[in-house]
Motif scaffolding. Structure first.
Motif, PDB file in Angstrom:
ATOM      1  N   UNK A 284       0.790  -1.235   0.000  1.00  0.00           N
ATOM      2  CA  UNK A 284       0.000   0.000   0.000  1.00  0.00           C
ATOM      3  C   UNK A 284       0.812   1.269   0.000  1.00  0.00           C
ATOM      4  N   UNK A 285       2.136   1.185   0.104  1.00  0.00           N
ATOM      5  CA  UNK A 285       2.970   2.378   0.227  1.00  0.00           C
ATOM      6  C   UNK A 285       2.872   3.314  -0.975  1.00  0.00           C
ATOM      7  N   UNK A 286       2.858   2.804  -2.240  1.00  0.00           N
ATOM      8  CA  UNK A 286       2.720   3.736  -3.372  1.00  0.00           C
ATOM      9  C   UNK A 286       1.423   4.547  -3.307  1.00  0.00           C
ATOM     10  N   UNK A 287       0.310   3.893  -2.947  1.00  0.00           N
ATOM     11  CA  UNK A 287      -0.951   4.615  -2.806  1.00  0.00           C
ATOM     12  C   UNK A 287      -0.849   5.676  -1.714  1.00  0.00           C
ATOM     13  N   UNK A 288      -0.220   5.317  -0.576  1.00  0.00           N
ATOM     14  CA  UNK A 288      -0.091   6.272   0.519  1.00  0.00           C
ATOM     15  C   UNK A 288       0.796   7.459   0.130  1.00  0.00           C
ATOM     16  N   UNK A 289       1.872   7.189  -0.633  1.00  0.00           N
ATOM     17  CA  UNK A 289       2.740   8.279  -1.086  1.00  0.00           C
ATOM     18  C   UNK A 289       1.975   9.211  -2.020  1.00  0.00           C
TER      19      UNK A 289
END
Length: 494
Positions: free
Chosen positions: A84-89
């Motif tokens: 989920x990190x790309x979405x959060x960034x």
């Protein structure tokens, strides 16, 4: 103001090329007026080409180089960050440019995952981190502090690389550099900046593009476009935020910064505008003719320190500084339609000895046409009146919504949001409330498939930067009152 709101054909903006021809400040540099006119006219086609390229790159499709990027970058990122990190960034970066009201939670674990992603990714990821680092007032302080390193600690080029780029790009013109400081003044995700001196004694700043950056940015953007499309399929919040639209906006901003000839055009246009305003207390650096290419920009050195680092003991009138700064931002936009697009603290320098401003780093600039200027005036008036219909009509003037699209549902949806906000604020109108109101408008537009024009986003982010500027130079000032007084004065004569 009434003329701007009621005219069938909005009053025209001044011609920037006429301002360039009439600029004494540009004429003081031999050959700069003629070169400035070439930069100005060539940049029109250059910006249009960038917009087309950004739209293509942000389309979530599997290009051949994207597949290669996914096979290399993708696997590396998967090893250091959660899925989920790309979405959060993307979500927190979009919040940092005003496109979302609620960024991801600022928990330590979430921030750490996104930091790992940025450190392991390419230059576009670092640029997104810089958006977060300059998102004061738009994202929680924990995010801003956590990504300060993206703004201040970009890795320096290997010794000799910057000089090699200069020699290759400038050719014989590099002989005009009598002195060049090999130690960089600053290093960013796009380029590196060095002090220098010309043979005629002019103190200059030399900006050098990082080698190979354009290709890396393009593949990073293609990968981010795929990530945003996947997120919108899996997360309702991503669809509401219109992350694919944000990737296109990000691509356009980043790609413009990769061509220093476009920045040179922004510099001369802004110099001419500030002079026409009579803003002699506010300067933009003048580029050096014959020493500007796509990858190298030589410009005059201007004194000053970031307003965030001002000496509190200096004899400076904070209220005067605040009024001067706000007038410079608002008047340049509403009277001339050209404005600095990224006025965070590092790009606004103040000379403590004179109280004058130096505006630097013009890689991003905003530009409005006459209809958009009228739309902006209408939006500000509708915001003050809590008028959803007026705000939606203003978005039509900006081109965000087609004139033939039925807007009844949009108006009702936005008015419900605005009424709820006003109820919570107990009828008070505050400067910070402008950001929240704009956020609600953006969400309504995104949910209904519309996108906010880049230049309007930049202007509203500048207005929000003014809140941080006020806290630094005049913490007790009523910012809203200052803005309203300046707007009324300007709109009476626009």
């Amino acid at each position: 103001m009434s003329d701007l709101l009621s005219a069938d054909v909005p009053p025209p903006l001044p011609r920037i090329d006429d301002l360039i021809r009439g600029s004494d400040r540009l004429a003081a540099v031999p050959g700069l007026t003629e070169q400035a006119l070439r930069w100005h006219h060539e940049a029109v086609a250059g910006r249009a080409a960038v917009a087309r390229d950004a739209r293509r790159l942000a389309s979530p499709r599997l290009w051949p180089d994207t597949i290669a990027s996914l096979l290399t970058t993708g696997w590396r990122l998967a090893g250091v960050a959660a899925p989920g990190a790309p979405f959060q960034l993307l979500a927190v970066a979009s919040a940092a440019v005003g496109l979302r009201v609620e960024p991801p939670e600022a928990g330590a674990a979430t921030i750490e995952r996104v930091q790992r992603l940025v450190r392991a990714g390419g230059p576009a990821y670092v640029k997104l981190g810089q958006f977060v680092a300059t998102g004061d007032g738009l994202v929680p302080d924990e995010w801003v502090r956590a990504f300060a390193w993206c703004r201040d600690e970009a890795p320096q080029l290997e010794p000799g690389v910057a000089r090699a780029v200069i020699d290759r790009e400038l050719g014989l013109a590099q002989d005009r550099l009598a002195w060049f400081d090999d130690a960089p003044l600053a290093a960013g995700s796009i380029g590196q900046v060095h002090r220098g001196r010309l043979t005629d004694g002019t103190e200059v700043v030399v900006k050098v593009l990082r080698p190979g950056l354009r290709r890396r940015f393009r593949t990073d953007i293609e990968t981010l476009a795929l990530a945003s499309a996947a997120a919108e399929r899996l997360h309702p919040a991503a669809r509401s935020a219109n992350l694919t639209g944000f990737v296109e906006l990000f691509a356009q901003l980043a790609l413009e910064e990769l061509d220093f000839r476009l920045e040179a055009a922004n510099l001369v246009d802004s110099s001419a505008v500030l002079e026409a305003m009579g803003a002699h207390h506010m300067l933009a650096p003048r580029p050096v003719p014959g020493m500007v290419t796509e990858k190298v920009l030589v410009m005059e050195y201007l004194p000053g320190a970031s307003y965030a680092r001002l000496d509190r003991t200096a004899a400076l009138d904070g209220d005067v500084l605040l009024g001067t700064g706000i007038r410079g931002v608002v008047e340049a936009t509403l009277r001339y339609g050209v404005f600095h697009g990224d006025l965070h603290a590092g790009n606004v320098l103040i000379d403590a000895s004179t109280g004058s401003f130096s505006l630097v780093d013009f890689g991003i600039a905003g530009r409005l046409d006459a209809a958009q200027r009228a739309g902006l005036v209408q939006y500000l008036a509708a915001w003050a009146a809590n008028d959803a219909a007026g705000q939606i009509e203003a978005m039509q003037a900006f081109g965000a919504i087609d004139r033939d699209v039925p807007t009844g549902t949009l108006v009702a949806e936005l008015q419900a949001e605005l009424d709820l906000l006003q109820e919570r604020a107990r009828g008070q109108v505050t400067f910070d409330q402008l950001g929240v109101t704009l956020g609600r408008l953006l969400q309504v537009l995104a949910r209904n498939g519309f996108r906010m024009p880049k230049d309007l986003v930049l202007f509203f982010k500048n207005l929000l930067y003014l809140s941080g500027f006020a806290a630094a130079v005049a913490p007790d000032a009523d910012v809203l009152a200052v803005v309203q007084d300046i707007l009324l004065d300007l709109l009476a004569t626009v």
